[in-house]
Design an enzyme around this catalytic site. Structure first.
Site, PDB file in Angstrom:
ATOM      1  N   PHE A   3       0.871  -1.119   0.305  1.00 40.47           N
ATOM      2  CA  PHE A   3       0.001  -0.003   0.007  1.00 40.47           C
ATOM      3  C   PHE A   3       0.983   1.124  -0.139  1.00 40.47           C
ATOM      4  CE2 PHE A   3      -1.996   2.876   3.519  1.00 40.47           C
ATOM      5  CZ  PHE A   3      -2.503   3.557   2.691  1.00 40.47           C
TER       6      PHE A   3
ATOM      7  N   ASP B 189      12.369 -11.765  -1.558  1.00 39.03           N
ATOM      8  CA  ASP B 189      12.191 -11.870  -0.204  1.00 39.03           C
ATOM      9  C   ASP B 189      13.394 -11.367   0.428  1.00 39.03           C
ATOM     10  OD1 ASP B 189      12.319 -12.313   2.716  1.00 39.03           O
ATOM     11  OD2 ASP B 189      11.499 -14.315   2.548  1.00 39.03           O
ATOM     12  N   VAL B 190      13.352 -10.032   1.096  1.00 36.19           N
ATOM     13  CA  VAL B 190      14.562  -9.296   1.468  1.00 36.19           C
ATOM     14  C   VAL B 190      15.132  -9.874   2.847  1.00 36.19           C
ATOM     15  CG1 VAL B 190      13.893  -7.233   0.119  1.00 36.19           C
ATOM     16  CG2 VAL B 190      13.110  -7.503   2.754  1.00 36.19           C
TER      17      VAL B 190
ATOM     18  N   TYR C 211       4.931  -7.469  15.963  1.00 36.61           N
ATOM     19  CA  TYR C 211       5.195  -6.343  15.172  1.00 36.61           C
ATOM     20  C   TYR C 211       5.878  -5.233  16.017  1.00 36.61           C
ATOM     21  CZ  TYR C 211       3.660  -2.365  12.035  1.00 36.61           C
ATOM     22  OH  TYR C 211       3.453  -1.461  11.149  1.00 36.61           O
TER      23      TYR C 211
HETATM   24  P1  NAD Z   1       1.493  -3.620   2.949  1.00 33.75           P
HETATM   25  O1  NAD Z   1       1.383  -5.001   3.620  1.00 33.75           O
HETATM   26  O2  NAD Z   1       0.606  -3.229   1.983  1.00 33.75           O
HETATM   27  O3  NAD Z   1       2.921  -3.418   2.495  1.00 33.75           O
HETATM   28  C1  NAD Z   1       4.006  -4.375   2.826  1.00 33.75           C
HETATM   29  C2  NAD Z   1       4.728  -4.703   1.549  1.00 33.75           C
HETATM   30  O4  NAD Z   1       5.917  -5.697   2.152  1.00 33.75           O
HETATM   31  C3  NAD Z   1       4.133  -5.766   1.082  1.00 33.75           C
HETATM   32  O5  NAD Z   1       3.851  -5.510  -0.413  1.00 33.75           O
HETATM   33  C4  NAD Z   1       4.471  -7.000   1.471  1.00 33.75           C
HETATM   34  O6  NAD Z   1       4.382  -8.127   0.090  1.00 33.75           O
HETATM   35  C5  NAD Z   1       6.282  -6.645   1.544  1.00 33.75           C
HETATM   36  N1  NAD Z   1       6.902  -7.663   2.461  1.00 33.75           N
HETATM   37  C6  NAD Z   1       6.412  -8.324   3.410  1.00 33.75           C
HETATM   38  N2  NAD Z   1       7.655  -9.319   3.874  1.00 33.75           N
HETATM   39  C7  NAD Z   1       8.587  -9.003   2.903  1.00 33.75           C
HETATM   40  C8  NAD Z   1       9.588  -9.685   2.654  1.00 33.75           C
HETATM   41  N3  NAD Z   1      10.258 -10.578   3.419  1.00 33.75           N
HETATM   42  N4  NAD Z   1      10.530  -9.318   1.457  1.00 33.75           N
HETATM   43  C9  NAD Z   1       9.995  -8.635   0.494  1.00 33.75           C
HETATM   44  N5  NAD Z   1       8.852  -7.862   0.550  1.00 33.75           N
HETATM   45  C10 NAD Z   1       8.087  -8.366   1.746  1.00 33.75           C
HETATM   46  O7  NAD Z   1       1.583  -2.555   4.424  1.00 33.75           O
HETATM   47  P2  NAD Z   1       1.788  -1.099   4.417  1.00 33.75           P
HETATM   48  O8  NAD Z   1       0.586  -0.442   5.236  1.00 33.75           O
HETATM   49  O9  NAD Z   1       1.787  -0.639   2.955  1.00 33.75           O
HETATM   50  O10 NAD Z   1       3.042  -0.898   5.434  1.00 33.75           O
HETATM   51  C11 NAD Z   1       4.401  -0.586   4.714  1.00 33.75           C
HETATM   52  C12 NAD Z   1       5.239  -0.199   5.597  1.00 33.75           C
HETATM   53  O11 NAD Z   1       4.807   0.955   6.615  1.00 33.75           O
HETATM   54  C13 NAD Z   1       5.307  -1.392   6.794  1.00 33.75           C
HETATM   55  O12 NAD Z   1       6.918  -1.248   6.931  1.00 33.75           O
HETATM   56  C14 NAD Z   1       4.776  -0.727   7.836  1.00 33.75           C
HETATM   57  O13 NAD Z   1       5.110  -1.686   9.158  1.00 33.75           O
HETATM   58  C15 NAD Z   1       4.910   0.431   7.890  1.00 33.75           C
HETATM   59  N6  NAD Z   1       3.642   1.314   8.571  1.00 33.75           N
HETATM   60  C16 NAD Z   1       2.440   1.308   7.902  1.00 33.75           C
HETATM   61  C17 NAD Z   1       1.553   1.927   8.648  1.00 33.75           C
HETATM   62  C18 NAD Z   1       0.107   1.885   7.856  1.00 33.75           C
HETATM   63  O14 NAD Z   1      -0.752   2.806   8.537  1.00 33.75           O
HETATM   64  N7  NAD Z   1      -0.243   1.455   6.967  1.00 33.75           N
HETATM   65  C19 NAD Z   1       1.339   2.547   9.825  1.00 33.75           C
HETATM   66  C20 NAD Z   1       2.961   2.360  10.289  1.00 33.75           C
HETATM   67  C21 NAD Z   1       3.871   1.795   9.961  1.00 33.75           C
END
Ligand code: NAD
Length: 314
Positions: free
Chosen positions: A7, A52-53, A141
């Site tokens: 996202f 996968d990172v 988390y």
């Molecule tokens: P999301 O789940 O849409 O995006 C996370 C992405 O990381 C996904 O595309 C997933 O496939 C990828 N991913 C997960 N594990 C992986 C791995 N081992 N290797 C490669 N790719 C991997 O979530 P988001 O809401 O877009 O969140 C993105 C970041 O922002 C995250 O780190 C999250 O902790 C942080 N964050 C988001 C929010 C929020 O409100 N959306 C709030 C605080 C922090």
């Protein structure tokens, strides 16, 4: 970019490309989708790596910056993907920091307001150390991100890596997944589908919701700033989850009833960023998009997603 098909990651990829950057997005598609970056796939300055990172990371050539956004982030994922969350926050952060060190690149970590846990102070300034249950369901988390921050600062102090840490508060907007279990997509899915709106507890717990475009602007400014150490990025406009549910009912024109469900363990009772530091170090940054306007744009996106699904079934 890690997590580039997620996202927030996909919005950031679009922004970086539009700023003229050459972007390599790594994502294992655990919770992300290729559709999120579809318009970028043929672009000459964009490359997607399905990867996968948490594994060994290699990139040819020079890198100016690494933005580590990979991590599942929905409360539903905390129960479904606990080990993957811990691994991407620890091993994934280690691998991406190692790459930043090798390339002399700036490193920006997507951290979270969940570092504050169920906070005893409201609003939360960056100086607050948090109130986290390390062994609770949410601990996977919260602690992964706290570890990621500790690792980021260790690479800064010990190896001289130039680092930035964004403590992101609840963010919403198009490209969230309707089924991902977070409050706003849940309410929309239920309201647009005519189902009951499920509210955990009495709905008095508060959150502060930031529209994704405002967050992306904050991250872009943070990446280009000189500030090392955590910076809160979020909307200080605090509201209860009941108020959010009612607002979504209103803007969808839905008459779904609101029903209560038991509160999940360790659910934060309040959440609101103190953004004084962001205002100071990010050139007056603050959210500009009113929550209602952001919700209307999100409603239009979800309505389109549901329409596409209906025509695919027909
Ligand atoms: P999301 O789940 O849409 O995006 C996370 C992405 O990381 C996904 O595309 C997933 O496939 C990828 N991913 C997960 N594990 C992986 C791995 N081992 N290797 C490669 N790719 C991997 O979530 P988001 O809401 O877009 O969140 C993105 C970041 O922002 C995250 O780190 C999250 O902790 C942080 N964050 C988001 C929010 C929020 O409100 N959306 C709030 C605080 C922090």
């Amino acid at each position: 970019m890690t997590g580039g098909a997620g996202f927030i990651g996909s919005h950031l990829c679009h922004r970086l490309v539009s700023e003229g950057c050459e972007v390599i997005a790594f994502d294992n598609l655990l919770t992300g989708r290729v559709e999120n970056i579809q318009p970028l796939l043929g672009h000459e300055r964009f490359t997607f790596e399905h990867y996968d990172v948490t594994h060994y990371l290699h990139v040819d050539g020079e890198l100016d910056a690494i933005l580590h956004f990979a991590s599942p982030a929905s409360p539903a994922d905390f129960e479904r993907l606990p080990i993957q969350i811990l691994k991407v926050g620890s091993l994934g952060t280690h691998k991406t920091l190692g790459l930043a060190k090798a390339k002399g690149a700036r490193f920006l970590l997507a951290s979270t307001s969940e570092c504050y846990g169920d906070p005893e102070v409201n609003p939360q300034p960056e100086s607050y150390w948090g109130h986290v249950n390390p062994i609770g369901i949410r601990g996977v988390y919260d602690e992964a991100k706290r570890f990621a921050e500790a690792m980021t600062m260790a690479y800064h102090r010990h190896h001289g890596v130039d680092v930035r840490i964004a403590r992101i508060f609840n963010t919403f907007g198009p490209r969230m997944q309707l089924e991902d279990g977070r409050a706003i997509p849940n309410f929309f899915r239920q309201a647009l589908g005519g189902a009951e709106i499920t509210l955990f507890g009495d709905g008095c717990q508060t959150r502060s919701f930031c529209y994704v475009d405002d967050l992306i602007e904050g991250i872009w400014r943070l990446l280009n700033s000189d500030h090392v150490g955590p910076v809160n990025l979020g909307n200080p406009n605090e509201m209860s989850l009941r108020e959010m549910a009612e607002l979504i009912l209103e803007i969808t024109g839905s008459s779904s009833p609101i029903v209560s469900r038991p509160l999940p363990p360790d659910d934060p009772k309040v959440r609101r960023p103190d953004i004084s530091l962001a205002r100071e170090v990010l050139d007056g940054w603050e959210p500009r998009v009113p929550v209602r306007v952001g919700l209307e744009r999100t409603r239009d996106y979800f309505t389109q997603v549901l329409g596409n699904r209906r025509s695919a079934r027909a």
